[in-house]
Scaffold this motif. Structure first.
Motif, PDB file in Angstrom:
ATOM      1  N   SER A 146      18.130  59.875 -29.829  1.00 32.64           N
ATOM      2  CA  SER A 146      18.852  59.571 -31.064  1.00 32.64           C
ATOM      3  C   SER A 146      20.242  60.220 -31.140  1.00 32.64           C
ATOM      4  O   SER A 146      21.183  59.604 -31.641  1.00 32.64           O
TER       5      SER A 146
ATOM      6  N   SER B 154      26.382  55.473 -35.367  1.00 31.28           N
ATOM      7  CA  SER B 154      25.498  54.568 -36.087  1.00 31.28           C
ATOM      8  C   SER B 154      24.186  55.284 -36.393  1.00 31.28           C
ATOM      9  O   SER B 154      23.659  56.002 -35.554  1.00 31.28           O
ATOM     10  N   GLU B 155      23.687  55.049 -37.595  1.00 33.22           N
ATOM     11  CA  GLU B 155      22.416  55.641 -37.979  1.00 33.22           C
ATOM     12  C   GLU B 155      21.243  54.914 -37.337  1.00 33.22           C
ATOM     13  O   GLU B 155      20.097  55.322 -37.496  1.00 33.22           O
ATOM     14  N   ALA B 156      21.499  53.844 -36.619  1.00 36.16           N
ATOM     15  CA  ALA B 156      20.431  53.141 -35.901  1.00 36.16           C
ATOM     16  C   ALA B 156      19.853  54.022 -34.800  1.00 36.16           C
ATOM     17  O   ALA B 156      18.746  53.773 -34.323  1.00 36.16           O
ATOM     18  N   GLY B 157      20.569  55.051 -34.409  1.00 32.75           N
ATOM     19  CA  GLY B 157      20.078  55.984 -33.409  1.00 32.75           C
ATOM     20  C   GLY B 157      18.802  56.678 -33.846  1.00 32.75           C
ATOM     21  O   GLY B 157      17.930  56.958 -33.025  1.00 32.75           O
TER      22      GLY B 157
ATOM     23  N   LEU C 144      16.465  55.371 -35.752  1.00 35.04           N
ATOM     24  CA  LEU C 144      15.376  54.401 -35.612  1.00 35.04           C
ATOM     25  C   LEU C 144      14.979  54.240 -34.143  1.00 35.04           C
ATOM     26  O   LEU C 144      13.794  54.278 -33.812  1.00 35.04           O
ATOM     27  N   VAL C 145      15.958  54.096 -33.278  1.00 34.38           N
ATOM     28  CA  VAL C 145      15.679  53.950 -31.851  1.00 34.38           C
ATOM     29  C   VAL C 145      15.027  55.223 -31.313  1.00 34.38           C
ATOM     30  O   VAL C 145      14.063  55.163 -30.538  1.00 34.38           O
TER      31      VAL C 145
END
Length: 61
Positions: free
Chosen positions: A29, A38-41, A43-44
């Motif tokens: 992350s 990105s805050e998607a890190g 989630l991933v």
């Protein structure tokens, strides 16, 4: 094997799975968060960490 030994082994397995979860989450992350901003890190990283924790728990049992 006694009860205390079984509890100690379960505690050790739990710590190994938890350590694998944390290291994977941070390792996946943080680079995504820093490079792509990105805050998607998160989630991933969470998905990858759960997958690694599952595989580690399966390997230890």
């Amino acid at each position: 094997m006694g009860v205390f030994e079984e509890i100690a082994i379960l505690g050790l397995k739990f710590r190994v799975v938890l350590a694998a979860l944390v290291v994977t989450f941070l390792g996946v992350s943080l680079p995504i968060l820093l490079v792509f901003e990105s805050e998607a890190g998160f989630l991933v990283g969470a998905i990858a960490a759960l997958f690694v924790a599952y595989l580690t728990a399966r390997k230890l049992s």
